[in-house]
Motif scaffolding. Sequence first.
Motif, PDB file in Angstrom:
ATOM      1  N   HIS A 174       0.828  -1.204   0.000  1.00 26.99           N
ATOM      2  CA  HIS A 174       0.000   0.000   0.000  1.00 26.99           C
ATOM      3  C   HIS A 174       0.864   1.256   0.000  1.00 26.99           C
ATOM      4  O   HIS A 174       0.545   2.243  -0.675  1.00 26.99           O
ATOM      5  N   GLN A 175       1.962   1.216   0.755  1.00 28.46           N
ATOM      6  CA  GLN A 175       2.881   2.357   0.848  1.00 28.46           C
ATOM      7  C   GLN A 175       4.286   1.806   1.073  1.00 28.46           C
ATOM      8  O   GLN A 175       4.539   1.148   2.079  1.00 28.46           O
ATOM      9  N   ARG A 176       5.170   2.040   0.140  1.00 30.15           N
ATOM     10  CA  ARG A 176       6.528   1.513   0.263  1.00 30.15           C
ATOM     11  C   ARG A 176       7.170   2.007   1.558  1.00 30.15           C
ATOM     12  O   ARG A 176       7.117   3.182   1.893  1.00 30.15           O
ATOM     13  N   GLY A 177       7.774   1.064   2.290  1.00 31.50           N
ATOM     14  CA  GLY A 177       8.428   1.416   3.547  1.00 31.50           C
ATOM     15  C   GLY A 177       7.458   1.809   4.643  1.00 31.50           C
ATOM     16  O   GLY A 177       7.813   2.565   5.550  1.00 31.50           O
ATOM     17  N   ALA A 178       6.228   1.270   4.576  1.00 29.26           N
ATOM     18  CA  ALA A 178       5.185   1.688   5.524  1.00 29.26           C
ATOM     19  C   ALA A 178       5.525   1.313   6.960  1.00 29.26           C
ATOM     20  O   ALA A 178       5.295   2.091   7.885  1.00 29.26           O
ATOM     21  N   THR A 179       6.045   0.104   7.174  1.00 27.53           N
ATOM     22  CA  THR A 179       6.239  -0.385   8.540  1.00 27.53           C
ATOM     23  C   THR A 179       7.656  -0.104   9.025  1.00 27.53           C
ATOM     24  O   THR A 179       8.633  -0.421   8.345  1.00 27.53           O
ATOM     25  N   ALA A 180       7.736   0.483  10.215  1.00 31.40           N
ATOM     26  CA  ALA A 180       9.038   0.809  10.802  1.00 31.40           C
ATOM     27  C   ALA A 180       9.331  -0.036  12.031  1.00 31.40           C
ATOM     28  O   ALA A 180      10.430  -0.553  12.196  1.00 31.40           O
ATOM     29  N   HIS A 181       8.343  -0.176  12.919  1.00 35.33           N
ATOM     30  CA  HIS A 181       8.562  -0.971  14.124  1.00 35.33           C
ATOM     31  C   HIS A 181       7.220  -1.401  14.707  1.00 35.33           C
ATOM     32  O   HIS A 181       6.160  -0.899  14.309  1.00 35.33           O
ATOM     33  N   THR A 182       7.294  -2.345  15.630  1.00 35.82           N
ATOM     34  CA  THR A 182       6.099  -2.808  16.337  1.00 35.82           C
ATOM     35  C   THR A 182       6.358  -2.763  17.838  1.00 35.82           C
ATOM     36  O   THR A 182       7.504  -2.829  18.289  1.00 35.82           O
ATOM     37  N   VAL A 183       5.277  -2.658  18.594  1.00 35.48           N
ATOM     38  CA  VAL A 183       5.331  -2.760  20.051  1.00 35.48           C
ATOM     39  C   VAL A 183       4.401  -3.898  20.447  1.00 35.48           C
ATOM     40  O   VAL A 183       3.214  -3.893  20.094  1.00 35.48           O
ATOM     41  N   THR A 184       4.943  -4.892  21.151  1.00 33.86           N
ATOM     42  CA  THR A 184       4.182  -6.098  21.465  1.00 33.86           C
ATOM     43  C   THR A 184       4.172  -6.355  22.961  1.00 33.86           C
ATOM     44  O   THR A 184       5.225  -6.338  23.606  1.00 33.86           O
ATOM     45  N   ASP A 185       2.989  -6.574  23.515  1.00 32.84           N
ATOM     46  CA  ASP A 185       2.824  -6.995  24.908  1.00 32.84           C
ATOM     47  C   ASP A 185       2.433  -8.466  24.912  1.00 32.84           C
ATOM     48  O   ASP A 185       1.499  -8.870  24.209  1.00 32.84           O
ATOM     49  N   ILE A 186       3.137  -9.271  25.715  1.00 35.38           N
ATOM     50  CA  ILE A 186       2.918 -10.716  25.748  1.00 35.38           C
ATOM     51  C   ILE A 186       2.552 -11.137  27.164  1.00 35.38           C
ATOM     52  O   ILE A 186       3.196 -10.721  28.131  1.00 35.38           O
ATOM     53  N   GLU A 187       1.514 -11.961  27.288  1.00 34.73           N
ATOM     54  CA  GLU A 187       1.127 -12.477  28.595  1.00 34.73           C
ATOM     55  C   GLU A 187       0.445 -13.830  28.433  1.00 34.73           C
ATOM     56  O   GLU A 187      -0.017 -14.187  27.341  1.00 34.73           O
ATOM     57  N   ALA A 188       0.400 -14.579  29.520  1.00 39.12           N
ATOM     58  CA  ALA A 188      -0.306 -15.856  29.546  1.00 39.12           C
ATOM     59  C   ALA A 188      -1.732 -15.613  30.026  1.00 39.12           C
ATOM     60  O   ALA A 188      -1.946 -14.908  31.012  1.00 39.12           O
ATOM     61  N   VAL A 189      -2.705 -16.184  29.322  1.00 38.65           N
ATOM     62  CA  VAL A 189      -4.111 -16.017  29.684  1.00 38.65           C
ATOM     63  C   VAL A 189      -4.819 -17.360  29.559  1.00 38.65           C
ATOM     64  O   VAL A 189      -4.299 -18.304  28.958  1.00 38.65           O
ATOM     65  N   ALA A 190      -6.015 -17.433  30.130  1.00 37.20           N
ATOM     66  CA  ALA A 190      -6.863 -18.616  30.000  1.00 37.20           C
ATOM     67  C   ALA A 190      -7.872 -18.381  28.881  1.00 37.20           C
ATOM     68  O   ALA A 190      -8.470 -17.309  28.792  1.00 37.20           O
ATOM     69  N   LEU A 191      -8.054 -19.367  28.022  1.00 36.10           N
ATOM     70  CA  LEU A 191      -8.957 -19.239  26.880  1.00 36.10           C
ATOM     71  C   LEU A 191     -10.409 -19.134  27.318  1.00 36.10           C
ATOM     72  O   LEU A 191     -10.851 -19.846  28.228  1.00 36.10           O
ATOM     73  N   ASP A 192     -11.162 -18.249  26.652  1.00 35.31           N
ATOM     74  CA  ASP A 192     -12.604 -18.265  26.855  1.00 35.31           C
ATOM     75  C   ASP A 192     -13.230 -19.213  25.833  1.00 35.31           C
ATOM     76  O   ASP A 192     -12.561 -19.727  24.930  1.00 35.31           O
ATOM     77  N   ALA A 193     -14.515 -19.455  25.983  1.00 35.26           N
ATOM     78  CA  ALA A 193     -15.177 -20.471  25.161  1.00 35.26           C
ATOM     79  C   ALA A 193     -15.143 -20.125  23.677  1.00 35.26           C
ATOM     80  O   ALA A 193     -14.954 -21.002  22.826  1.00 35.26           O
ATOM     81  N   ALA A 194     -15.318 -18.838  23.339  1.00 33.97           N
ATOM     82  CA  ALA A 194     -15.385 -18.438  21.933  1.00 33.97           C
ATOM     83  C   ALA A 194     -14.078 -18.704  21.202  1.00 33.97           C
ATOM     84  O   ALA A 194     -14.077 -19.102  20.033  1.00 33.97           O
ATOM     85  N   ASP A 195     -12.953 -18.485  21.872  1.00 39.52           N
ATOM     86  CA  ASP A 195     -11.654 -18.669  21.225  1.00 39.52           C
ATOM     87  C   ASP A 195     -11.128 -20.096  21.365  1.00 39.52           C
ATOM     88  O   ASP A 195     -10.240 -20.507  20.614  1.00 39.52           O
TER      89      ASP A 195
END
Length: 240
Positions: A174-195
Amino acid sequence: MANRDTAVQSALLRLRHLIAMRFEVGDQLPTEKTLAESMDVSRGTVREALGILATEGIVNRRWGAGTFVNPPRPVASLNMSAIQSFRDRVQSSGRIVTLLDGTCERVECPPDASRALQLSNGATAWLVRRLFAVDGTPAALMHEHIPLELFGRPIDPAPMRSLETDLFEMLNRHQRGATAHTVTDIEAVALDAADAEPLGLDPGCPVIRAVQVTYSPDNEPLAYGRSLQRTDLVRMRITR
């Protein structure tokens, strides 16, 4: 119901610890009655917790014989140090990744995504939902919210419904060089029924949740993603 769920989760944690500390591959676990008495819970609670462990592949329940400890499943070790798609991370670990389901639709952006994308409350955004398998087993469920317009023009994320196009490829087309960086938060969770259902797990199973915001070189938020990844099939490695 809530109290029962709490009891099952508590029994599940204790069984995981017990298996890790006292049993080897191939060992037979004590009977449900013995486990229930040792943990001061009902046999039904133990049975449900063992069922979750069996679904995860940690134990093997043989009718009429007992419950036995399985060998650990091979997992895909994903390098989180570089900007890469889930597809590329899995493939670079030598595993086979497939896309089991992919959809793309316009939705009302939820509050957490609106804040991350700096959109007004109730704004419409794209939602791309994808279910990935690793070596044929459902392993990761991903939701990406993307603004309807980026860099001053409409964007179409429909190509992400196939395995051939990931988020970063779509943005950079869509746009050359669009993405520069990401910020990611990671944690352990318990699945709900829908997922739990699409991942082939029982509600309450532990998974890795990663919430990621992708930014442009000008720090404009481009996408807000939430992924749920099975702990028995995927692990994350961060090199600093």
